[in-house]
Design a protein around this motif. Structure first.
Motif, short mmCIF file in Angstrom:
data_model
loop_
_atom_site.label_atom_id
_atom_site.label_comp_id
_atom_site.label_asym_id
_atom_site.label_seq_id
_atom_site.Cartn_x
_atom_site.Cartn_y
_atom_site.Cartn_z
N VAL A 163 0.84 -1.21 0.00
CA VAL A 163 0.00 0.00 0.00
C VAL A 163 0.87 1.25 0.00
O VAL A 163 0.61 2.20 -0.74
N ARG A 164 1.92 1.26 0.80
CA ARG A 164 2.79 2.45 0.89
C ARG A 164 3.76 2.53 -0.27
O ARG A 164 4.12 3.62 -0.72
N LEU A 165 4.22 1.39 -0.77
CA LEU A 165 5.30 1.38 -1.75
C LEU A 165 4.83 1.40 -3.19
O LEU A 165 5.65 1.56 -4.09
N LEU A 166 3.53 1.20 -3.44
CA LEU A 166 3.07 1.13 -4.83
C LEU A 166 3.42 2.41 -5.58
O LEU A 166 3.04 3.51 -5.17
N PRO A 167 4.16 2.31 -6.70
CA PRO A 167 4.53 3.50 -7.47
C PRO A 167 3.30 4.23 -8.01
O PRO A 167 2.24 3.63 -8.20
N ALA A 168 3.47 5.51 -8.29
CA ALA A 168 2.35 6.34 -8.71
C ALA A 168 1.69 5.81 -9.99
O ALA A 168 0.46 5.82 -10.10
N HIS A 169 2.51 5.33 -10.95
CA HIS A 169 1.91 4.88 -12.21
C HIS A 169 1.06 3.62 -12.02
O HIS A 169 0.04 3.44 -12.71
N LEU A 170 1.45 2.76 -11.07
CA LEU A 170 0.64 1.58 -10.80
C LEU A 170 -0.60 1.94 -9.99
O LEU A 170 -1.67 1.32 -10.16
N ARG A 171 -0.49 2.94 -9.14
CA ARG A 171 -1.67 3.40 -8.39
C ARG A 171 -2.71 3.97 -9.36
O ARG A 171 -3.91 3.72 -9.22
N HIS A 172 -2.25 4.73 -10.35
CA HIS A 172 -3.18 5.28 -11.34
C HIS A 172 -3.84 4.16 -12.14
O HIS A 172 -5.03 4.24 -12.48
N LEU A 173 -3.07 3.12 -12.44
CA LEU A 173 -3.64 1.97 -13.13
C LEU A 173 -4.70 1.30 -12.27
O LEU A 173 -5.78 0.90 -12.77
N ALA A 174 -4.43 1.15 -10.98
CA ALA A 174 -5.40 0.55 -10.07
C ALA A 174 -6.69 1.37 -10.04
O ALA A 174 -7.80 0.81 -10.08
N TYR A 175 -6.55 2.70 -9.98
CA TYR A 175 -7.73 3.56 -9.99
C TYR A 175 -8.52 3.39 -11.29
O TYR A 175 -9.75 3.36 -11.28
N GLY A 176 -7.79 3.30 -12.41
CA GLY A 176 -8.46 3.16 -13.69
C GLY A 176 -9.25 1.86 -13.78
O GLY A 176 -10.42 1.84 -14.22
N LEU A 177 -8.63 0.75 -13.38
CA LEU A 177 -9.33 -0.53 -13.40
C LEU A 177 -10.51 -0.53 -12.43
O LEU A 177 -11.57 -1.10 -12.72
N LEU A 178 -10.33 0.12 -11.27
CA LEU A 178 -11.42 0.22 -10.30
C LEU A 178 -12.60 0.98 -10.91
O LEU A 178 -13.76 0.56 -10.76
N GLN A 179 -12.33 2.07 -11.60
CA GLN A 179 -13.40 2.88 -12.18
C GLN A 179 -14.16 2.11 -13.25
O GLN A 179 -15.39 2.16 -13.32
N ILE A 180 -13.43 1.36 -14.09
CA ILE A 180 -14.11 0.54 -15.11
C ILE A 180 -14.91 -0.58 -14.44
O ILE A 180 -16.00 -0.93 -14.88
N GLY A 181 -14.35 -1.12 -13.34
CA GLY A 181 -15.07 -2.15 -12.61
C GLY A 181 -16.34 -1.64 -11.97
O GLY A 181 -17.31 -2.39 -11.82
N LEU A 182 -16.37 -0.37 -11.61
CA LEU A 182 -17.55 0.22 -10.99
C LEU A 182 -18.57 0.70 -12.02
O LEU A 182 -19.78 0.66 -11.76
#
Length: 342
Positions: A163-182
């Motif tokens: 959670v703390r170490l995830l790089p910014a570009h992977l965090r943005h990817l996680a948000y993107g997949l989350l948004q499509i999932g929602l």
């Protein structure tokens, strides 16, 4: 894995400590870099291993690393043992303060003997302690086996702090997949979907591993799989439960947001109130953002009544900040933001 071994020049000149660091540099699969003094650069290091009793420079470097997306390991190398601290009581008292800070701040502690392990267990400054003997001073372990254990130790520390170490570009990817999932309606927006597909295509197995550990800890794995499926992406399979990790230091609340609580205004108010409290304490898992998103989108309610109740309970400004986070994380639009519709 990009590892830095931070050790003072004077300590490095001492035989067993120099052999320890040299073994790691030569035997770790990806090697390691030795740093003797000064600030840690902004290189994308995976982990910094601090060795020996910290001076002011090392203490500052450890504080810096702890604030960055860098995992940290600290090896006291015996400097907390009674026969060391009792030798120079006054000087040792000041030293122990720096060592205590280092032990508390580090993501995990390496003990190199049973005696040091017992001392750290007694002090209870950090529960994440792993014993690995120094092959330079004992025949109970080979240099190769020591390096293998350190490699596994470093990986465990990194995996435990996704959670703390995830790089910014992977965090943005996680948000993107989350948004499509929602929200499957986003599939019609190429400006949203194309960057996600491009970012996912650039991920290697190590990136996916870190991303899915992050998703597991944030409890959004089903949303990410749904989002990836809708985009035609394949997430590599990982058995997260089989990965060796430390227990979370400050775990998120395990409960979900309320989904049934009287009328719709009471339900949404309770959910927002809980989220505001979690955000203030930095204990809001992403699954709660997703659950609040679904409540706001699929609940029929009177926006004015909800805003009046939030204002009466002095939660309006905090809710404004929460809605800004909701927009970034879940893609919540103004049409579903109760504060923006007035």
């Amino acid at each position: 894995m990009n590892i830095v071994l931070y050790i003072s020049e004077s300590l490095y000149q001492t035989e067993p400590y120099r052999q320890l660091t040299d073994y790691l540099v030569s035997l770790l699969p990806d090697g390691a870099h030795i740093l003797h003094r000064g600030e840690i650069s902004v290189e994308p290091y995976s982990l910094v291993h601090f060795l020996g009793c910290p001076g002011l420079q090392m203490a500052r470097a450890l504080r810096w690393a702890s604030r960055q997306q860098v995992a940290t390991v600290f090896s006291p190398l015996g400097c907390l043992q009674p026969w060391v601290t009792h030798h120079h009581p006054t000087r040792a008292a000041k030293r122990v303060l720096l060592v205590k800070e280092a032990v508390i701040q580090a993501d995990a502690i390496h003990a190199w003997s049973e005696a040091e392990m017992d001392t750290l267990d007694t002090l209870r400054w950090n529960s994440r302690v792993t014993l690995i003997p120094n092959a330079a001073v004992t025949q109970s372990i080979t240099a190769e086996e020591m390096a293998r254990r350190f490699q596994a130790f470093y990986q465990k520390v990194i995996d435990s702090n996704a959670v703390r170490l995830l790089p910014a570009h992977l965090r943005h990817l996680a948000y993107g997949l989350l948004q499509i999932g929602l929200n499957p309606n986003l599939l019609h927006q190429e400006e949203v979907c194309n960057p996600i597909r491009e970012a996912a295509g650039q991920c290697g197995d190590a990136d996916w591993r870190m991303l899915m550990l992050f998703a597991y800890d944030e409890r959004i794995t089903p949303y990410l799989h749904t989002g990836a499926s809708r985009l035609g992406l394949a997430i590599p399979p990982f058995e997260i439960d089989a990965i060796d990790r430390y227990d979370a230091v400050a775990p998120y609340p395990e409960s979900d947001l309320p989904s049934e609580q009287g009328d719709s205004i009471s339900l949404l108010f309770s959910a927002i109130q809980q989220m505001v409290g979690e955000v203030r304490k930095h204990r809001a898992p992403l699954c709660h953002y997703a659950q609040l998103y679904q409540l706001l989108r699929h609940t029929d309610y009177d926006e004015l009544q909800l805003v009046q109740r939030l204002t009466k309970q002095h939660l309006y400004k905090a809710t404004q900040r929460l809605m800004e986070q909701m927009q970034t994380i879940t893609g919540l639009t103004e049409g579903y933001n109760p504060l923006a519709t007035l």
